[in-house]
Enzyme design. Structure first.
Site, PDB file in Angstrom:
ATOM      1  N   ASN A 159       0.809  -1.228   0.000  1.00 30.56           N
ATOM      2  CA  ASN A 159       0.000   0.000   0.000  1.00 30.56           C
ATOM      3  C   ASN A 159       0.842   1.278   0.000  1.00 30.56           C
ATOM      4  O   ASN A 159       0.413   2.309  -0.496  1.00 30.56           O
ATOM      5  CB  ASN A 159      -1.038  -0.010   1.140  1.00 30.56           C
ATOM      6  CG  ASN A 159      -0.406  -0.078   2.510  1.00 30.56           C
ATOM      7  OD1 ASN A 159       0.781  -0.379   2.642  1.00 30.56           O
ATOM      8  ND2 ASN A 159      -1.178   0.190   3.539  1.00 30.56           N
ATOM      9  N   GLU A 257       4.158  -3.752  12.517  1.00 30.13           N
ATOM     10  CA  GLU A 257       3.198  -2.682  12.255  1.00 30.13           C
ATOM     11  C   GLU A 257       2.047  -3.361  11.525  1.00 30.13           C
ATOM     12  O   GLU A 257       2.154  -3.666  10.341  1.00 30.13           O
ATOM     13  CB  GLU A 257       3.906  -1.608  11.427  1.00 30.13           C
ATOM     14  CG  GLU A 257       3.283  -0.255  11.563  1.00 30.13           C
ATOM     15  CD  GLU A 257       2.295  -0.004  10.466  1.00 30.13           C
ATOM     16  OE1 GLU A 257       1.121  -0.415  10.641  1.00 30.13           O
ATOM     17  OE2 GLU A 257       2.696   0.571   9.446  1.00 30.13           O
ATOM     18  N   CYS A 291      -3.489   1.231   6.966  1.00 31.97           N
ATOM     19  CA  CYS A 291      -3.858   0.611   8.246  1.00 31.97           C
ATOM     20  C   CYS A 291      -4.320   1.651   9.260  1.00 31.97           C
ATOM     21  O   CYS A 291      -4.850   1.284  10.296  1.00 31.97           O
ATOM     22  CB  CYS A 291      -2.707  -0.229   8.769  1.00 31.97           C
ATOM     23  SG  CYS A 291      -1.202   0.681   8.827  1.00 31.97           S
ATOM     24  N   GLU A 465       7.853   3.351  14.582  1.00 29.94           N
ATOM     25  CA  GLU A 465       8.653   3.760  13.423  1.00 29.94           C
ATOM     26  C   GLU A 465       8.623   5.282  13.320  1.00 29.94           C
ATOM     27  O   GLU A 465       7.576   5.899  13.532  1.00 29.94           O
ATOM     28  CB  GLU A 465       8.087   3.122  12.152  1.00 29.94           C
ATOM     29  CG  GLU A 465       8.232   1.609  12.153  1.00 29.94           C
ATOM     30  CD  GLU A 465       7.926   0.960  10.808  1.00 29.94           C
ATOM     31  OE1 GLU A 465       6.841   1.197  10.256  1.00 29.94           O
ATOM     32  OE2 GLU A 465       8.792   0.223  10.305  1.00 29.94           O
TER      33      GLU A 465
END
Ligand code: SIN
Length: 487
Positions: A159, A257, A291, A465
């Site tokens: 994505n 993640e 997400c 992150e």
């Protein structure tokens, strides 16, 4: 396709191993499709275990030298890569749109977003500080230093093919690690272009290795290897759980993640115009395929009719089409199965009593396109309220009290992003603190940037992150005990 690029040599289709472009065994290849029209964009090397093993060995050899560089030298390499990415922004965006489908304007935004991580961690590389701790007695001193964990496996999703890889590579390299990257098979071309730019930036051979192909074989080889000391994965929760469990066999560090089910809470005291704008932004970015995309819109029943009317009016402004057209706001989904899944979610919700209103789209578009759809009357138990949607559906649920809104929002195993809209300062603090999520957008529908710690709680993963915390996952703390110090 390569002909439309200003620099066609950015279009790479082999694996990058030890600084060289390599084919797979017996020159095995697989096609990469343009999701807008199903055309083949390129045929890329389909690698398996053997190439993965070579990449791991190359990364290990490179690590011995890379970790010895000064932080400033590593920072300069990252900065050089940042400059290469910015200089080639238009070509990278074009490659990204061709293989991923997102509109060109969003693709350019993603390239900049990814580049920002390179720049950020070029800066942070110089700030890996240790500690001096008071010793337990007058003859001892305790010193902590931080060292790179070693070879890192970076498994990144389709994505955000550039940004998610940059978000892993940048902190890894800054910390002194080297990487073996496995981008999603759907979108390897952006990753290979980034690899090509890393060579032009002068990053030494073996520091960045990139391959894709037989996903399971590559994944198993990376996970089984004792040389790979850390796995950084972005993807679905079920795959993340499997990889996490498998990583235990070599006690790898893991950063995960994973999926989300973001609530977007609109209180009666919210600025409705801002809330609608935020909902459109967080729901329809990348056609709903992120997400952190809003998954459930929770609205106070006192304002629900007004809010949904405004939201649908906003949705009607969205133009769906091929990402290469300037007029497009929403591109295709990644493949026809993804679009079919969205249709089945809509069907499930309406079967259980929800009402669906879709905007008009060009009927000649391929089966990967889904019309943005508003779902009202959504209830718990419908799949749209429980699953990560990953598509352009906006499900709206009502609530009567703040406590009910918080309970609904937290009623999920996921805990990545949440959003809340209110003009009441006390409520903002109460609700933000009560939400069981790693990130909360407060009157803000766009929360992602390199300065902030991106990550979730519960089944949305672990680790962060970006930000000043983003280096921690790539560093080990070593404690040095100095004894026999004479007064
Ligand atoms: C993701 O969907 O994995 C990341 C989205 C973001 O960085 O905003």
């Amino acid at each position: 396709m390569a002909n439309s690029l200003k620099d066609p040599t950015l279009m790479r289709s082999e694996a990058l191993i030890n600084g060289k472009w390599c084919s797979a065994e017996e020159d095995a290849r697989y096609p990469v499709f343009n999701p807008a029209n199903g055309e083949v964009v390129a045929e890329v090397a389909k690698c398996a275990s053997r190439q993965t093993q070579h990449a791991i060995e190359a990364a290990q050899q490179a690590w011995y030298k890379w970790r010895e560089l000064s932080a400033k030298e590593r920072a300069n390499y990252l900065y050089a890569l940042y400059q290469q990415v910015i200089a080639n922004k238009d070509d990278l965006a074009l490659i990204l749109t061709m293989e991923q489908g997102k509109p060109l304007a969003e693709a350019r935004g993603e390239v900049e977003y990814g580049a920002n991580y390179l720049l950020w961690f070029a800066e942070e590389a110089k700030r890996v500080y240790g500690d001096v701790i008071p010793g337990p007695n007058p003859n001892k001193r305790v010193v902590c230093i931080k060292q790179s964990v070693g070879v890192v496996a970076c498994i990144s999703p389709w994505n955000f093919p550039i940004a998610m890889l940059a978000r892993k590579i940048a902190p890894a390299l800054a910390a002194g690690c080297t990487v073996v990257c496995k981008p999603a098979n759907e979108t390897p071309l952006s990753a290979f272009a980034l690899g090509e730019l890393s060579l032009r930036a002068g990053i030494p051979a073996g520091v960045i290795n990139i391959l894709c192909g037989f996903t399971e074989q590559i994944g198993e080889t990376l996970i089984a290897s004792p040389v790979v000391r850390k796995l950084s994965f972005t993807g679905s929760t079920p795959v993340g759980k499997k990889l996490s469990a498998a990583s235990a066999s070599t006690m790898k560090r893991v950063s995960m993640e994973l999926g989300g089910n973001a609530p977007f809470i609109v209180f009666a005291d919210a600025n409705l115009e801002a809330a609608v704008e935020g909902a459109l932004l967080s729901k329809f970015r990348n056609a709903g395929q992120t997400c952190v995309c809003t998954n459930r819109i929770l609205v106070d029943n006192k304002i629900i009719a007004d809010f949904t009317q405004r939201l649908f009016r906003g949705m009607q402004q969205l133009r769906v089409g091929d990402g290469l057209k300037d007029t497009t706001d929403i591109g295709p989904l990644i493949h026809p199965q993804a679009a079919a899944n969205i249709q089945s979610l809509i069907h499930d919700a309406t079967r259980l009593g929800a009402t669906a209103r879709s905007i008009d789209i060009d009927p000649s578009l391929s089966k990967t396109f889904v019309a943005p759809t508003l779902l009202t009357g959504v209830k718990k138990g419908m799949r749209v309220s429980e699953e990560e949607i990953f598509g352009p559906i906006a499900p709206v649920m009502g609530f009567d009290t703040e406590a009910e809104a918080i309970a609904l929002a937290n009623d999920t195993p996921f805990g990545l992003a949440a959003y809340l809209y209110s003009e009441n300062n006390s409520r903002i603090w109460r609700v933000a603190e009560a939400l069981e999520y790693g990130m909360v957008g407060i009157n803000d529908g766009a929360i992602s940037n390199e300065m902030a710690p991106f990550g979730g709680v519960k089944e949305s993963g672990q680790g962060r992150e970006g930000s000043k915390y983003g280096l921690d996952d790539y560093l080990e703390i070593k404690y040095l005990s100095f004894g026999n110090i004479q007064a």
